[in-house]
Write an enzyme that holds these catalytic residues in place. Structure first.
Site, PDB file in Angstrom:
ATOM      1  N   CYS A   1      48.078  24.910 109.381  1.00 59.07           N
ATOM      2  CA  CYS A   1      46.763  25.303 109.907  1.00 59.07           C
ATOM      3  C   CYS A   1      46.222  26.565 109.241  1.00 59.07           C
ATOM      4  O   CYS A   1      45.878  26.537 108.074  1.00 59.07           O
ATOM      5  CB  CYS A   1      46.793  25.403 111.426  1.00 59.07           C
ATOM      6  SG  CYS A   1      45.138  25.470 112.150  1.00 59.07           S
TER       7      CYS A   1
ATOM      8  N   HIS B   1      48.318  20.244 112.748  1.00 51.95           N
ATOM      9  CA  HIS B   1      49.513  20.804 113.383  1.00 51.95           C
ATOM     10  C   HIS B   1      50.607  19.754 113.418  1.00 51.95           C
ATOM     11  O   HIS B   1      50.623  18.901 114.303  1.00 51.95           O
ATOM     12  CB  HIS B   1      49.177  21.261 114.801  1.00 51.95           C
ATOM     13  CG  HIS B   1      48.351  22.491 114.809  1.00 51.95           C
ATOM     14  ND1 HIS B   1      48.902  23.747 114.783  1.00 51.95           N
ATOM     15  CD2 HIS B   1      47.019  22.670 114.767  1.00 51.95           C
ATOM     16  CE1 HIS B   1      47.945  24.649 114.750  1.00 51.95           C
ATOM     17  NE2 HIS B   1      46.783  24.028 114.734  1.00 51.95           N
TER      18      HIS B   1
ATOM     19  N   GLU C   1      53.571  20.137 114.244  1.00 47.90           N
ATOM     20  CA  GLU C   1      54.427  20.329 115.426  1.00 47.90           C
ATOM     21  C   GLU C   1      53.804  19.716 116.681  1.00 47.90           C
ATOM     22  O   GLU C   1      54.449  19.638 117.722  1.00 47.90           O
ATOM     23  CB  GLU C   1      54.720  21.823 115.622  1.00 47.90           C
ATOM     24  CG  GLU C   1      53.617  22.671 116.246  1.00 47.90           C
ATOM     25  CD  GLU C   1      52.483  23.038 115.295  1.00 47.90           C
ATOM     26  OE1 GLU C   1      52.411  22.492 114.173  1.00 47.90           O
ATOM     27  OE2 GLU C   1      51.637  23.860 115.700  1.00 47.90           O
TER      28      GLU C   1
END
Lengths: 206, 259
Positions: free
Chosen positions: A79, A184, A186
């Site tokens: 990001c 993202h 994650e």
């Protein structure tokens, strides 16, 4: 040791948890010496690039990330970590790390139905093969949250792109030992974890 | 192209999954952690946990629930309910939430939105609004009023004005929750959702009233919502997340299908 750079820009613990999930123990650190000496480095971040760049510089982490990159060891940006590796961001008119030529600029749309920030799941188009993307295909969707997007000068560094409104923006940058995603990973479910798992095995020799 | 999001909302009371109708008649219906995991594996796009625990002593149970979910679920995860200060929000973020939903406390003290946006970023600050249909008047030009404290206390605040104010103060997303439609399974409040979505430039999440796939289709097209929140229709097993998404895809809505 895998190190996650901590510069008060977002949820580093989410990244750490996702790393653990794919079998990577990660240390969260704001210490430039630890960052520069890492075996693998994750440079995450959400929020304002302006304050993020200021905090990085105040802590001497900008130089630490640059020296880490110079060692040729694997570096993963997420990001803001993708935008800040460029030379400049329009957000607060800040000079960034300059690992890749280019700058970040804000999404501007005349169509008011296109919301900014760009929040949600969107498709990745892969422009050229990369070892990190071996188990990912064009059309796979990832989770984005951002108001600014990267514009690398050299199209070879633009490994992945994504469309929003009438704009095709760079969503994955790769250069030497650097691989960075605007989305993202994650927070991108099983496909995001697959990418993180690829980072576990990536030796950055390409 | 950006997909429309399907978000599951889990109301949690004393650590258990609960569901209300029109904000009353709340019943315990299961374990929130295993439900969250089930939806995640079935292709859910985002998760919202709302703490409706009445007593403040039980807040720590919520932190534990949040921590357990964060270890198993790797999609955006927001938590709300009882967030009055940046400190409250911080505890939830530390436990593993990604975004913070503010609601009643922000109506009473609007600066809370700006404080959260400053501390965690606008993208992690979600303004959740509970809205009741009223007669259009000088006080409520939009014909909708904001109600706080779980639907009990009217504050004399017009819903559209509050949405615009929330955006200005730094909210990154809005949850538009219709009390009239909550738990009825008769469809979202389309007019309300469209009115707010057209007025603001941040994403709008429609909430309250989903009972059939047609309702989601309606709010994501006519209602101009960027995301649709579901609760009863998946909690009771009448529909699955993947089934809803497949149906929406077949009816021309762009949703995430590969996961």
């Amino acid at each position: 040791m895998l190190v996650i750079v901590d510069y008060d820009a977002g949820n580093v613990r989410s990244v750490q948890r996702a790393c653990q999930h794919v079998g990577m123990d990660a240390e969260i650190s704001a210490d430039p010496a630890v960052v520069a000496a890492a075996d693998k480095l994750i440079f995450p971040g959400v929020g304002s690039a302006e304050s993020a760049v200021e905090t990085l510089c105040d802590r001497g982490l900008d130089e630490a990330i640059k020296s880490f990159y110079a060692t040729g060891k694997p570096l993963l940006g997420i990001c803001l970590g993708l935008q800040i590796v460029l030379e400049h961001t329009e957000e607060g008119d800040k000079t960034c790390l300059g690992l890749v030529e280019g700058a970040s600029e804000r999404f501007e749309f005349s169509d008011r139905s296109l919301k900014v920030p760009h929040i949600g799941w969107n498709e990745l188009t892969i422009n050229r093969p990369h070892p990190m993307l071996e188990n990912i295909q064009s059309g796979d969707e990832f989770y984005f949250v951002h108001s600014y997007f990267a514009r690398p000068v050299n199209s070879h560094h633009m490994v992945g792109t994504t469309e929003y409104g009438d704009k095709t923006f760079c969503s994955v940058i790769a250069r030497d030992n650097l691989f960075a995603t605007q989305f993202h990973l994650e927070k991108s479910g099983a496909l995001g974890l697959k990418l993180l798992s690829a980072f576990k095995h990536w030796d950055a020799t390409c | 192209m950006l997909s429309k999001r399907i978000i599951a909302c889990l109301d949690v009371r004393d650590g258990k999954l609960a569901k209300s109708v029109k904000f009353v008649d709340t019943k315990d219906i299961g374990d929130p952690v295993s439900k969250a995991r089930e939806y995640y594996e079935d292709g859910l796009d985002e998760l919202v946990f709302y703490d409706i625990t009445a007593s403040s002593d039980a807040r720590d149970i919520m932190l534990d629930v949040v921590a357990q979910v964060a270890k198993q679920v790797y999609i955006p995860f927001s938590v709300g309910g009882g967030v009055r200060t940046v400190e409250d929000a911080n505890k939830l973020l530390w436990a593993g939430a990604e975004k913070i939903n503010v609601n009643s406390a922000a109506v009473k003290r609007p600066e809370l939105i700006a404080e959260c946006a400053h501390a965690f970023g606008a993208q992690n600050t979600v303004l959740s609004m509970d809205i009741l249909r009223v007669e259009t008047s000088r006080e409520f030009p939009s014909g909708y009023e904001v109600i706080i404290n779980g639907g009990r206390t009217p504050m004399g605040v017009d819903a559209l004005e509050w949405a615009l104010k929330g955006e200005e103060l730094g909210a990154g997303e809005l949850v538009v929750n219709s009390i009239d439609a909550d738990g009825t399974r008769e469809g979202y409040e389309i007019n309300l959702t469209r009115m707010i979505s057209e007025a603001v430039s941040i994403p709008v999440i429609a909430s309250g009233g989903a009972g059939k796939p047609e309702h989601l289709l309606e709010v994501l097209t006519e209602g101009k919502a960027d995301a649709a929140l579901v609760a009863s229709m998946v909690h009771y097993g009448d529909y699955t997340v993947s089934g809803l998404k497949q149906w929406l895809h077949e009816h021309g809505v762009k949703v995430r299908l590969r996961y």
